[in-house]
Design an enzyme around this catalytic site. Structure first.
Site, PDB file in Angstrom:
ATOM      1  N   ARG A  46       0.848  -1.184   0.000  1.00  0.00           N
ATOM      2  CA  ARG A  46       0.000   0.000   0.000  1.00  0.00           C
ATOM      3  C   ARG A  46       0.890   1.242   0.000  1.00  0.00           C
ATOM      4  O   ARG A  46       2.105   1.150   0.130  1.00  0.00           O
ATOM      5  CB  ARG A  46      -1.015   0.002   1.144  1.00  0.00           C
ATOM      6  N   GLY A  47       0.206   2.412  -0.138  1.00  0.00           N
ATOM      7  CA  GLY A  47       0.952   3.647  -0.321  1.00  0.00           C
ATOM      8  C   GLY A  47       1.045   3.896  -1.818  1.00  0.00           C
ATOM      9  O   GLY A  47       1.362   2.958  -2.586  1.00  0.00           O
ATOM     10  N   ALA A  48       0.767   5.127  -2.227  1.00  0.00           N
ATOM     11  CA  ALA A  48       0.591   5.404  -3.659  1.00  0.00           C
ATOM     12  C   ALA A  48       1.757   4.925  -4.543  1.00  0.00           C
ATOM     13  O   ALA A  48       1.538   4.176  -5.511  1.00  0.00           O
ATOM     14  CB  ALA A  48       0.318   6.893  -3.851  1.00  0.00           C
ATOM     15  N   ARG A  89      -7.697  -0.374  -6.563  1.00  0.00           N
ATOM     16  CA  ARG A  89      -7.932   0.759  -5.664  1.00  0.00           C
ATOM     17  C   ARG A  89      -8.038   2.023  -6.534  1.00  0.00           C
ATOM     18  O   ARG A  89      -7.197   2.235  -7.409  1.00  0.00           O
ATOM     19  CB  ARG A  89      -6.788   0.909  -4.641  1.00  0.00           C
ATOM     20  N   GLN A 197      -2.111   2.568   9.991  1.00  0.00           N
ATOM     21  CA  GLN A 197      -0.822   2.629   9.290  1.00  0.00           C
ATOM     22  C   GLN A 197       0.212   3.453  10.074  1.00  0.00           C
ATOM     23  O   GLN A 197       1.410   3.193  10.003  1.00  0.00           O
ATOM     24  CB  GLN A 197      -0.995   3.253   7.891  1.00  0.00           C
ATOM     25  N   ASP A 238      -1.956  10.824  -2.206  1.00  0.00           N
ATOM     26  CA  ASP A 238      -2.383   9.774  -3.147  1.00  0.00           C
ATOM     27  C   ASP A 238      -2.714  10.344  -4.510  1.00  0.00           C
ATOM     28  O   ASP A 238      -2.634   9.636  -5.529  1.00  0.00           O
ATOM     29  CB  ASP A 238      -3.583   9.012  -2.585  1.00  0.00           C
ATOM     30  N   ASN A 248      -5.299  12.411   0.477  1.00  0.00           N
ATOM     31  CA  ASN A 248      -4.411  11.553   1.271  1.00  0.00           C
ATOM     32  C   ASN A 248      -5.288  10.804   2.278  1.00  0.00           C
ATOM     33  O   ASN A 248      -6.508  10.987   2.305  1.00  0.00           O
ATOM     34  CB  ASN A 248      -3.324  12.395   1.961  1.00  0.00           C
ATOM     35  N   LYS A 249      -4.670   9.980   3.065  1.00  0.00           N
ATOM     36  CA  LYS A 249      -5.392   9.125   4.015  1.00  0.00           C
ATOM     37  C   LYS A 249      -6.444   9.890   4.802  1.00  0.00           C
ATOM     38  O   LYS A 249      -6.201  11.008   5.232  1.00  0.00           O
ATOM     39  CB  LYS A 249      -4.355   8.498   4.960  1.00  0.00           C
TER      40      LYS A 249
HETATM   41  O1  MRU Z   1      -4.578   3.220   2.307  1.00  0.00           O
HETATM   42  P1  MRU Z   1      -3.096   3.428   2.189  1.00  0.00           P
HETATM   43  O2  MRU Z   1      -2.339   2.880   3.346  1.00  0.00           O
HETATM   44  O3  MRU Z   1      -2.581   2.963   0.858  1.00  0.00           O
HETATM   45  O4  MRU Z   1      -2.930   5.009   2.223  1.00  0.00           O
HETATM   46  C1  MRU Z   1      -1.641   5.537   2.095  1.00  0.00           C
HETATM   47  C2  MRU Z   1      -1.573   7.007   2.199  1.00  0.00           C
HETATM   48  O5  MRU Z   1      -2.576   7.691   2.323  1.00  0.00           O
HETATM   49  C3  MRU Z   1      -0.216   7.623   2.019  1.00  0.00           C
HETATM   50  O6  MRU Z   1      -0.098   8.778   2.794  1.00  0.00           O
HETATM   51  C4  MRU Z   1      -0.007   7.990   0.553  1.00  0.00           C
HETATM   52  O7  MRU Z   1      -0.285   6.894  -0.271  1.00  0.00           O
HETATM   53  C5  MRU Z   1       1.359   8.479   0.272  1.00  0.00           C
HETATM   54  S1  MRU Z   1       2.548   7.213   0.344  1.00  0.00           S
HETATM   55  C6  MRU Z   1       4.051   7.853  -0.046  1.00  0.00           C
END
Ligand code: MRU
Length: 345
Positions: A46-48, A89, A197, A238, A248-249
């Site tokens: 996970r994470g963009a 996603r 996270q 994201d 973002n999250k």
């Molecule tokens: O749902 P996730 O854990 O994939 O969400 C991740 C985030 O919101 C991060 O802050 C974002 O992807 C940036 S990662 C460098």
């Protein structure tokens, strides 16, 4: 000490299963395109940026699995797999960015090439995307590190660390670099409900790096700001629209609002692959809705009545007016973002 979140090892896609952290560090191999889709959907990876890199390798996994006998068959399989992975996603634009890069290379390949030649070409591109991510994250760290003053308190939300990229992170890259430069500072990590996270991943990564980190519940952020413990907020992204509005999250927007109320600068750290120039502002960013069970039965124990209605968007959009700057691999971009983004892109 950097993690290796994703690697392509002799034709196998290996990831760290992030759902098991922090109690178990375990690498898993993804051998089918369904496994790659599932790993992205369930946040094993996970994470963009990490989602984008995994999807690029996921296309190679699909071709390995389907064994097309000609370039034409390989192109067909590649587009089927890309369309499929694109449904995993919706919010992180890096997923679509990486799949489009791979599709572009495939479509532009010479007509006379065989399936093996096309595979090698795509493998090179996926490895290039992976290698670029490493470099870009280090450049983000370099540009952002001067923003962390000696003795500062820094708040972050979710995980934008090595685990959210190939190995070094975006928001956390800034902290890693400041730490490497010998600066002393304290990080407050929001735990980040519902999937934690911040607690599970950010706290783990920062402790591993020897950075002073304090875990707080999400609803504690305003209080630590009022106590004067925070001088700076840095989060990941994201998807960033052309005017700087940033998805973002979930909970990031809350943090931006309370930082604004306390006159604390709020920074976003993200590579250019996270910018979506097709969207003039954040209103068009698709927001993923997650399974209610992640809220009512997170990590095994039931914490809400059966059948209660749940609304669980995974992301929110912070308006550009609340963002002091966007730390990219080329420079820190400042408002007005419509101008600075279009200039640097
Ligand atoms: O749902 P996730 O854990 O994939 O969400 C991740 C985030 O919101 C991060 O802050 C974002 O992807 C940036 S990662 C460098």
């Amino acid at each position: 000490m950097a993690v290796q979140t994703i690697r392509w090892d002799n034709g196998s896609l290996i990831i760290i299963d992030q759902t098991l952290l922090p109690t178990q560090y375990s690498e898993i191999a993804l051998d089918t395109v369904e496994q790659v889709w599932h790993a992205i959907k369930t946040l094993k990876v996970r994470g963009a940026p990490a989602i984008g890199v995994s999807a690029a390798f996921g296309l190679l996994v699909a071709l390995r699995e389907k064994r097309p006998g000609s370039r034409e068959a390989a192109l067909r399989e590649l587009h089927i797999a890309a369309d499929y992975l694109a449904t995993s996603r919706p919010t992180a634009v890096n997923l679509f960015w990486a799949l489009d890069r791979m599709r572009g290379v495939a479509d532009a390949s010479p007509a006379g090439e065989d399936a093996a030649g096309l595979f090698r070409r795509l493998e090179e591109e996926a490895l290039r995307i992976c290698e670029e991510d490493r470099k870009v994250c280090r450049a983000i760290g370099e540009h952002g590190a001067p923003l962390i003053a000696e003795g500062a308190g820094v708040l972050t939300h979710c995980n934008a660390g090595g685990l959210a990229t190939v190995d070094y992170g975006t928001a956390l890259a800034v902290m890693f670099r400041a730490h490497e430069l010998g600066r002393t500072f304290q990080v407050f990590a929001d735990e980040t409900r519902p999937l934690l996270q911040g607690a599970r991943l950010t706290a783990w990564e920062l402790m591993r790096a020897g950075i002073d980190v304090t875990l707080i519940c999400d609803n504690t952020a305003a209080q630590v700001m009022r106590e004067g413990k925070i001088q700076l907020v840095i989060v990941g992204a994201d998807r960033i629209a052309a005017n700087g509005d940033t998805a973002n999250k979930i909970g990031t927007y809350n943090v931006a609002l309370i930082a604004h109320a306390h006159n604390i600068p709020f920074y976003v750290a993200a590579p250019f692959s996270t910018f979506d120039r097709t969207l003039p502002d954040g209103s068009g960013i698709p927001i993923e809705l997650r399974d209610p069970a992640e809220v009512t039965r997170g990590f095994g124990s039931q914490t809400a009545p059966d059948q209660v209605k749940v609304y669980s968007p995974a992301f929110d959009v912070t308006p550009a007016r609340l963002i002091a700057g966007i730390i990219t691999e080329k420079a820190v971009l400042y408002p007005p973002f419509t101008e600075s983004i279009s200039r640097w892109l």
